[in-house]
Design a protein around this motif. Sequence first.
Motif, short mmCIF file in Angstrom:
data_model
loop_
_atom_site.label_atom_id
_atom_site.label_comp_id
_atom_site.label_asym_id
_atom_site.label_seq_id
_atom_site.Cartn_x
_atom_site.Cartn_y
_atom_site.Cartn_z
N CYS A 92 0.84 -1.19 0.00
CA CYS A 92 0.00 0.00 0.00
C CYS A 92 0.88 1.25 0.00
CB CYS A 92 -0.88 -0.02 1.25
SG CYS A 92 -1.97 1.40 1.39
N VAL A 93 0.43 2.28 -0.68
CA VAL A 93 1.18 3.53 -0.71
C VAL A 93 0.96 4.36 0.53
CG1 VAL A 93 1.23 3.63 -3.22
CG2 VAL A 93 -0.61 4.79 -1.99
N VAL A 94 -0.10 4.06 1.28
CA VAL A 94 -0.42 4.82 2.48
C VAL A 94 0.24 4.20 3.71
CG1 VAL A 94 -2.30 5.61 3.97
CG2 VAL A 94 -2.60 5.60 1.49
N ALA A 95 0.22 2.90 3.80
CA ALA A 95 0.77 2.21 4.97
C ALA A 95 1.55 0.99 4.50
CB ALA A 95 -0.36 1.77 5.90
N ASP A 96 2.36 0.48 5.37
CA ASP A 96 3.18 -0.68 5.03
C ASP A 96 2.37 -1.96 5.22
OD1 ASP A 96 5.38 -2.13 4.26
OD2 ASP A 96 6.25 -2.18 6.27
N ARG A 97 1.44 -2.15 4.29
CA ARG A 97 0.57 -3.32 4.33
C ARG A 97 0.12 -3.65 2.92
NH1 ARG A 97 -4.79 -2.15 3.51
NH2 ARG A 97 -5.38 0.02 3.67
N PRO A 98 -0.34 -4.87 2.68
CA PRO A 98 -0.91 -5.16 1.37
C PRO A 98 -2.16 -4.31 1.16
CG PRO A 98 -0.43 -7.17 2.56
CD PRO A 98 -0.26 -6.04 3.54
N CYS A 99 -2.42 -3.98 -0.07
CA CYS A 99 -3.59 -3.16 -0.40
C CYS A 99 -4.30 -3.84 -1.56
CB CYS A 99 -3.15 -1.75 -0.79
SG CYS A 99 -4.50 -0.60 -1.01
N ALA A 100 -5.56 -4.10 -1.40
CA ALA A 100 -6.32 -4.79 -2.44
C ALA A 100 -7.72 -4.20 -2.53
CB ALA A 100 -6.39 -6.28 -2.13
N ALA A 101 -8.43 -4.55 -3.56
CA ALA A 101 -9.79 -4.05 -3.76
C ALA A 101 -10.70 -4.46 -2.61
CB ALA A 101 -10.33 -4.55 -5.10
N THR A 102 -10.42 -5.60 -1.98
CA THR A 102 -11.26 -6.05 -0.87
C THR A 102 -11.02 -5.26 0.41
OG1 THR A 102 -9.64 -7.76 -0.33
CG2 THR A 102 -11.49 -8.40 -1.75
N GLU A 103 -9.81 -4.72 0.58
CA GLU A 103 -9.47 -3.89 1.74
C GLU A 103 -8.68 -2.68 1.25
OE1 GLU A 103 -7.82 -5.81 5.22
OE2 GLU A 103 -8.41 -7.73 4.37
N PRO A 104 -9.34 -1.79 0.52
CA PRO A 104 -8.61 -0.68 -0.09
C PRO A 104 -8.24 0.42 0.90
CG PRO A 104 -10.94 -0.46 -0.56
CD PRO A 104 -10.76 -1.77 0.18
N CYS A 105 -7.13 1.08 0.58
CA CYS A 105 -6.76 2.28 1.32
C CYS A 105 -7.50 3.46 0.69
CB CYS A 105 -5.24 2.51 1.26
SG CYS A 105 -4.63 2.98 -0.38
N ALA A 106 -7.36 4.62 1.26
CA ALA A 106 -8.07 5.80 0.75
C ALA A 106 -7.64 6.17 -0.67
CB ALA A 106 -7.85 6.97 1.69
N LEU A 107 -6.41 5.85 -1.04
CA LEU A 107 -5.88 6.23 -2.36
C LEU A 107 -5.87 5.08 -3.36
CD1 LEU A 107 -2.84 8.41 -1.26
CD2 LEU A 107 -5.09 9.17 -2.01
N HIS A 108 -6.48 3.96 -3.02
CA HIS A 108 -6.40 2.75 -3.85
C HIS A 108 -6.80 2.98 -5.30
CE1 HIS A 108 -6.19 -1.58 -4.50
NE2 HIS A 108 -7.31 -1.45 -5.18
N VAL A 109 -7.94 3.58 -5.54
CA VAL A 109 -8.44 3.78 -6.90
C VAL A 109 -7.56 4.75 -7.67
CG1 VAL A 109 -10.37 4.62 -8.29
CG2 VAL A 109 -10.81 3.17 -6.31
N ALA A 110 -7.25 5.89 -7.06
CA ALA A 110 -6.41 6.90 -7.73
C ALA A 110 -5.01 6.35 -7.99
CB ALA A 110 -6.33 8.17 -6.88
N TRP A 111 -4.45 5.65 -7.02
CA TRP A 111 -3.11 5.10 -7.17
C TRP A 111 -3.08 4.03 -8.27
CZ3 TRP A 111 1.29 6.99 -5.56
CH2 TRP A 111 2.43 6.21 -5.68
N GLY A 112 -4.11 3.21 -8.32
CA GLY A 112 -4.18 2.19 -9.37
C GLY A 112 -4.23 2.81 -10.75
N ARG A 113 -5.00 3.88 -10.89
CA ARG A 113 -5.10 4.58 -12.17
C ARG A 113 -3.74 5.19 -12.55
NH1 ARG A 113 -8.84 8.49 -10.98
NH2 ARG A 113 -10.37 6.84 -10.81
N ALA A 114 -3.09 5.86 -11.59
CA ALA A 114 -1.78 6.48 -11.85
C ALA A 114 -0.74 5.41 -12.19
CB ALA A 114 -1.34 7.28 -10.64
N ARG A 115 -0.78 4.29 -11.49
CA ARG A 115 0.17 3.21 -11.75
C ARG A 115 -0.01 2.66 -13.16
NH1 ARG A 115 1.20 -1.73 -12.55
NH2 ARG A 115 2.99 -2.74 -11.67
N ARG A 116 -1.25 2.42 -13.56
CA ARG A 116 -1.50 1.90 -14.91
C ARG A 116 -0.99 2.86 -15.98
NH1 ARG A 116 -6.05 0.33 -12.30
NH2 ARG A 116 -7.29 2.10 -13.04
N GLU A 117 -1.22 4.15 -15.77
CA GLU A 117 -0.76 5.15 -16.74
C GLU A 117 0.77 5.19 -16.81
OE1 GLU A 117 -1.19 9.91 -17.39
OE2 GLU A 117 -2.95 8.81 -16.69
N LEU A 118 1.42 5.17 -15.67
CA LEU A 118 2.88 5.19 -15.63
C LEU A 118 3.47 3.94 -16.29
CD1 LEU A 118 5.58 6.43 -14.77
CD2 LEU A 118 5.26 5.31 -12.54
#
Length: 134
Positions: A92-118
């Motif tokens: 996860c970009v917010v905390a040192d933990r796994p981040c997934a759609a089932t337990e998303p962090c606050a930035l999960h959707v935005a970060w996923g979009r930015a990652r795909r673009e990069l």
Amino acid sequence: MRLEITQRADLAVRALVVLHRAPTRLKSVDLAAALGTTAGFVPQVMGPLVREGWVRSVPGPTGGYEPVRDIDALNVLDVVEAVDGPTDSGRCVVADRPCAATEPCALHVAWGRARRELVTSLKTMSVGALAVTT
């Protein structure tokens, strides 16, 4: 995934461009001078490129580094991942933990979009294209 590359990955991409432009193989000291780094750091940068078969390391007094693969056939993402490892660590970009759609962090959707673009941008950019712009 981090939104930065390490100095080693940056130097690796730049080293491929320098080797592509060089008329003959380059010794570590000459490659280091062209990259603005130390000769002692060059093997750390070049090791992954040699292991991938993109560069050949020739030992001896007439040795040095020489390109093996056409840089137009290499994309920047492959070089970065060869040097730094996978760009998607699953952390996860917010905390040192796994981040997934089932337990998303606050930035999960935005970060996923930015990652795909990069990733798309780096994957579609050849190292050869960088040689033209630098």
